[in-house]
Design an enzyme around this catalytic site. Structure first.
Site, short mmCIF file in Angstrom:
data_model
loop_
_atom_site.label_atom_id
_atom_site.label_comp_id
_atom_site.label_asym_id
_atom_site.label_seq_id
_atom_site.Cartn_x
_atom_site.Cartn_y
_atom_site.Cartn_z
N GLU A 278 -19.37 -6.16 10.61
CA GLU A 278 -20.29 -5.36 11.79
C GLU A 278 -21.03 -6.13 12.34
O GLU A 278 -21.27 -6.03 14.06
CB GLU A 278 -20.97 -3.98 11.21
CG GLU A 278 -20.24 -3.30 10.75
CD GLU A 278 -18.94 -3.14 9.01
OE1 GLU A 278 -18.06 -2.62 8.70
OE2 GLU A 278 -19.39 -4.39 8.61
N ARG B 143 -25.55 -2.62 7.95
CA ARG B 143 -24.86 -3.81 8.00
C ARG B 143 -25.03 -5.07 9.08
O ARG B 143 -25.32 -6.13 9.10
CB ARG B 143 -23.60 -3.81 7.46
CG ARG B 143 -23.06 -3.11 7.07
CD ARG B 143 -21.32 -2.64 6.03
NE ARG B 143 -22.05 -3.59 4.91
CZ ARG B 143 -20.55 -4.32 4.34
NH1 ARG B 143 -19.85 -3.81 4.48
NH2 ARG B 143 -20.71 -5.60 2.90
N LYS C 273 0.91 -1.00 0.13
CA LYS C 273 -0.16 0.08 -0.50
C LYS C 273 1.00 1.39 0.35
O LYS C 273 2.33 1.87 0.72
CB LYS C 273 -0.87 0.26 1.32
CG LYS C 273 -2.00 0.74 1.65
CD LYS C 273 -2.90 0.64 2.17
CE LYS C 273 -4.07 1.56 2.54
NZ LYS C 273 -4.82 1.21 3.83
#
Length: 756
Positions: free
Chosen positions: A439, A467, A353
Site C-alpha cells: 500500500e 498502512r 491453493k
C-alpha cells in the site's frame, strides 16, 4: 511436479546443516519414515495425485483420527500413516465446516499438511506459530480445541475468522493484515532469548503474497543482522493477487517478481540437471555418507544458481520442498527444531491453493473467500442482489471516466476483485496496475504518475490505507498532487471483524491539509463523486464508500425523493460542486421540498412546515455523511409520525473537507437541535462540524443542542453489518431515540437510577 527429490529431503533431514544442527533431542523421528531406495522410488507427492475432475465430491463417512485429536499433544502417538490420514480427515472437515458458514476457504486447504506437520513437530503453546494474515488458520483452529465452535465461525459472539490472542492460547499473535508475522516472530524470539527461556522455537508462516509487503523484508533484514533464532515458512502457491488472472499492465501473472523468482529457481537448467544427477548418483552411495549429503543439501539450497535472495539477507535457506508431502516435511522440521543454531532459517515450500477439492482448484480465485456452498458440486449459494454493489458501481463509473479521458488509470494493492479493479482491468488492462501487497508503494506510485499528468485512482480498502498513511501525508498531500484515493469498505464490514473495519479514515485523513474528502449516500451520488474526482485536478481527493449494495430505483424515489426519468437510475455521473451539500428532506417529508430532488442532487426550494416546529426546540436537523442517510430519513419519518410538534430536516453533507459552512450555518440558524450521523469513529465528520460551530459562535447563546452520532470507542467483532450498526447505535431507531431525547419528548433516567 515434485519440487525437491526424496533424496535431497532425506539429506536435509539427516545431515548436519551448515555444521550447526545437532542430533535430535526432542520428540523422536517417526519410525515409519523409511530412507531406503525402494521408498524413494515409491514415494508419491500429493501434488501429483489427480483429483476427480467432476462432481459429485464427498469426504470420508467418519473421521476417527481427527475425533481423537482435540489438542496438538494428542498427535504425539500417531505414526506416519495415521498422520496422513489425519490430514485427509482434517481437509474434509474444513470443506464441510466452511460449506455451512462461508469464509476464507482455499487458503486453509493449501496448508493442511503444513499445519499437521507443524503441530506434530512443535510444542504449542510453548512454541510459537504465527500465521501471517491468518485467513489460512482454520485447520490450526481445529487442531487446537476449537473444532466444535466452527458452526459459529465469523458470526456474532462466535469464533473469529482470523487468529486472535484472546480466543486461544494457541493463537500466538493476532492477524488480519499481511506481512506482520516475521516481525512478530523475531520479537518473540529475542524476548525468549533475553528471558533465558528453555525453548525458543518461533515459526512464522507467510505466503508469497504477504511476503511482497515491505515490512516482511524489513524484518528479514533485521533478523539476519541480529541472528535471531526463528523459522520462516514461505508458503509459495503462486497466488499473489486476487482473483488470479486479472488483466493488468503486468499481464495476468501474479503481481510479484518474487513469485517469478522462486518459480524460475525450480525450473532452472542447473537445478533440474542437479536433481536428475542426485536421483541417480545418490542411489550408489551408502546412506551414512554425510559429507556427500551435505553437498547435496547445499546444492539444493541454490549454490549452483549463485545463492538465493534469502541467503543474502542472512537466512539459511532450505527448499523448495513439496508442502503436501508429510514424509519430507516432518523430518526437516524436526531437524530445524532441534538445531542449536541461532541463524534464522527460511523453509520454502510449494503448495496448491485449494488442494484436495477440485472446485477450488478450478476457480479463478481458487475460492479464496466463499459463502455457503454445496460440497457435491462446489456451487455457492448466492442470493440475487436487489441492486449492484457499490464496488461494481464504482468500477463501471471509473470505466466511464476512463473512456472519456485517456489519462485515467487504476491502481490496486493485490485486491483487484475487492476494489473493482478486475472489472476495470478487463476493459482497460494497460491502464490497470496491481502493485501487490504494498500500500505504501501504491500511494507514492500514484503520486509519481500524477506528477507526469496522469489521473491515478488509487483503490485500496479503508483499513489497508492505514498502512500507507505517511505516504498520503508526505508524498501526496504536502505536494498537493491530484491523486484520487478510493477507499472501499468504509465503516463496518461485517464478518471479517475488527481488523477489516474502515472506521478510522475520516479521523486519520480529516486532519491532513489539502485533502478533499467525500462520501456518497447512495449509488447515484457514488457515480457523481467518481465523475467529480476525475474532473478535479487542484489537489488530492478521497472518496470513501461502504461494503454493500445500492438501494434500487424504488427506494431512491420513495425514501430519498429522487425524480428519476422513466423510473431508471442514471448510468452516468455528473460532477458535483466541491464542498457543497444538499437538503434532502424538509419537515413533512422528502416531497415537501418545492421540487423533487433531481438526479444531480440539487434542491434549492424550501417550504414551510405548517404547524410543526412552532418552537425552536422542536426543530431538528439531521446532518448525515455517507450511507447512514437512509437510516436518518427513516428515523425522521418515524419521529414526525410519532409527534405532531417535531419538525425534522435531513441534509446530506456529501463532503467532510471542505465543509459546506453555508449549509451548516443555515441548519444552525433554523433549528434548535443538530445531530450529525456518520459511519466512522470519533474525530471524524461530527468533530469537524462541532469545531466549526464552536469557532463560528453558533453555540454561544445556548439555544442550540448538538449531538454527534459516531461509532463508539470499541472494536466490533464478527457479525452482520446490521448487527454491528445495532451495537454501534447507528440504526434508524437509535437516531429516532436521539431526536426524541434531545427534544425532551421522552424521559431519560438519571445516572443514579440506572445504577440501582
Amino acid at each position: 511436479m515434485k519440487y525437491i527429490s526424496a533424496v535431497v529431503a532425506a539429506a536435509i533431514a539427516s545431515a548436519p546443516v551448515c555444521n550447526a544442527f545437532s542430533p535430535s533431542s526432542g520428540r523422536s523421528p517417526l519410525r515409519t519414515i523409511q530412507q531406503s531406495t525402494q521408498s524413494q522410488k515409491t514415494s508419491t507427492s500429493l501434488l501429483d495425485t489427480q483429483t476427480d475432475s467432476g462432481p459429485p465430491y464427498s469426504g470420508p463417512a467418519s473421521k476417527p483420527i481427527l475425533d481423537s485429536v482435540k489438542f496438538p499433544s494428542d498427535m504425539n502417538r500417531l505414526n506416519m500413516s495415521e498422520l496422513k490420514q489425519l490430514a485427509h480427515e482434517l481437509r474434509w472437515e474444513v470443506i464441510e465446516a466452511v460449506s455451512k458458514t462461508g469464509g476464507h476457504f482455499s487458503s486453509s486447504l493449501g496448508v493442511i499438511e503444513l499445519t499437521t506437520a507443524l503441530h506434530y513437530v512443535f510444542d504449542m503453546p510453548e512454541d510459537d506459530i504465527i500465521w501471517d494474515v491468518a485467513h489460512q488458520c482454520y485447520p490450526h483452529k481445529m487442531l487446537t480445541g476449537r473444532r466444535d465452535r466452527f458452526p459459529t465461525l465469523r458470526q456474532l459472539n462466535g469464533m473469529s475468522g482470523f487468529c486472535k490472542r484472546k480466543e486461544s492460547e494457541y493463537d500466538s499473535f493476532g492477524a488480519g493484515h499481511s506481512s506482520t508475522s516475521i516481525s512478530a516472530a523475531q520479537g518473540m524470539s529475542v524476548a525468549k532469548s533475553t528471558l533465558n527461556k528453555r525453548k525458543n522455537n518461533c515459526i512464522a508462516v507467510i505466503g508469497d503474497g504477504a511476503i511482497t509487503g515491505g515490512m516482511a523484508y524489513e524484518a528479514m533484514n533485521n533478523a539476519g543482522y541480529l541472528s535471531s533464532r526463528m523459522i520462516v515458512v514461505l508458503n509459495d502457491n503462486g497466488q499473489v493477487s486476487l482473483p488470479t488472472g486479472t488483466q493488468s499492465a503486468g499481464g495476468v501473472k501474479p503481481a510479484s517478481q518474487l513469485s517469478a523468482y522462486t518459480s524460475n529457481l525450480l525450473v532452472s537448467k542447473p537445478f533440474q540437471d542437479f536433481r536428475d544427477f542426485a536421483k541417480s548418483f545418490n542411489r550408489l552411495l551408502p546412506e551414512n555418507v554425510q559429507d556427500v549429503n551435505k553437498r547435496i543439501d547445499e546444492y539444493a539450497r541454490g549454490v549452483v544458481t549463485g545463492g538465493t535472495l534469502f541467503e543474502e539477507l542472512g537466512f539459511f535457506y532450505v527448499g523448495p520442498i513439496d508442502g503436501h508431502d508429510l514424509e519430507n516435511m516432518v523430518p526437516i522440521l524436526e531437524k530445524l527444531r532441534d538445531s542449536d543454531s541461532n541463524k534464522p532459517v527460511l523453509l520454502h515450500i510449494k503448495t496448491n491453493k485449494g488442494q484436495g477439492y477440485a472446485p477450488a482448484l478450478a476457480a479463478s480465485d481458487r475460492m479464496h473467500g466463499v459463502g455457503k456452498f454445496d460440497i457435491a458440486t462446489g456451487i455457492q449459494q448466492k442470493g440475487k442482489a436487489a441492486a449492484p454493489s457499490f464496488t461494481s458501481i464504482f468500477a463501471n463509473s471509473l470505466i466511464d471516466a476512463a473512456t472519456e479521458d485517456r489519462a485515467v488509470v487504476g491502481i490496486t494493492a493485490a485486491m483487484p476483485g475487492g476494489t473493482g479493479m478486475d472489472i476495470f482491468g478487463r476493459r482497460f488492462p494497460k491502464r490497470t496496475f496491481d502493485v501487490g501487497i504494498a500500500e505504501q508503494h501504491a500511494v507514492t506510485f500514484a503520486a509519481g504518475m500524477a506528477c507526469e499528468g496522469l489521473k491515478p485512482f488509487c483503490c485500496i480498502y479503508s483499513t489497508f490505507m492505514q498502512r500507507g498513511y505517511d505516504q498520503v501525508v508526505h508524498d501526496v498531500a504536502i505536494q498537493n498532487l491530484p491523486v484520487r484515493m478510493i477507499l472501499d469498505r468504509a465503516g463496518v464490514v461485517g464478518n471479517d471483524g475488527p481488523t477489516h473495519h474502515g472506521c478510522y479514515d475520516l479521523a486519520y485523513l480529516g486532519c491532513i491539509p489539502n485533502l478533499t474528502i467525500m462520501s456518497p449516500s447512495d449509488e447515484i451520488e457514488l457515480r457523481n463523486m467518481v465523475a467529480t474526482c476525475a474532473g478535479f485536478d487542484d489537489g488530492p481527493t478521497v472518496l470513501r464508500y461502504p461494503r454493500g449494495v445500492g438501494y434500487g430505483a424504488d427506494k431512491l424515489q420513495n425514501l430519498f425523493g429522487y425524480d428519476l426519468e422513466d423510473g431508471e437510475i442514471p448510468t452516468k455521473g455528473v460532477p458535483l460542486e466541491i464542498g457543497k451539500g444538499r437538503i434532502i428532506r424538509r419537515p413533512g417529508g422528502v416531497h415537501a421540498l418545492g421540487e423533487d430532488i433531481a438526479a444531480n442532487g440539487s434542491s434549492d426550494s424550501k417550504l414551510g412546515s405548517g404547524g410543526r416546529g412552532a418552537k425552536r426546540e422542536d426543530r431538528v436537523a439531521i446532518l448525515s455523511l455517507g450511507t447512514r442517510l437512509s437510516e436518518s430519513l427513516i428515523a425522521a419519518n418515524e419521529v414526525e409520525e410519532m409527534d405532531p410538534d417535531i419538525a425534522v430536516t435531513v441534509a446530506d453533507a456529501r463532503f467532510m473537507k471542505p465543509l459546506d459552512v453555508d449549509l451548516i450555518r443555515e441548519l444552525a440558524k433554523d433549528n434548535g437541535i443538530i445531530i450529525t450521523v456518520e459511519e466512522g469513529s470519533i474525530g471524524g465528520f461530527g468533530d469537524h462540524v462541532l469545531h466549526f460551530l464552536s469557532l463560528d459562535g453558533a453555540l454561544d447563546n445556548g439555544d442550540l443542542k448538538f449531538r454527534p452520532m459516531v461509532l463508539p470507542d470499541a472494536y466490533f467483532e464478527a457479525a452482520t453489518q446490521y448487527e454491528q450498526y445495532e451495537m454501534a447505535g447507528l440504526n434508524s431507531h437509535h437516531i429516532r431515540g436521539t431526536v426524541l431525547r434531545l427534544a425532551e419528548k421522552v424521559e431519560v433516567p438519571e445516572l443514579a437510577e440506572l445504577e440501582k
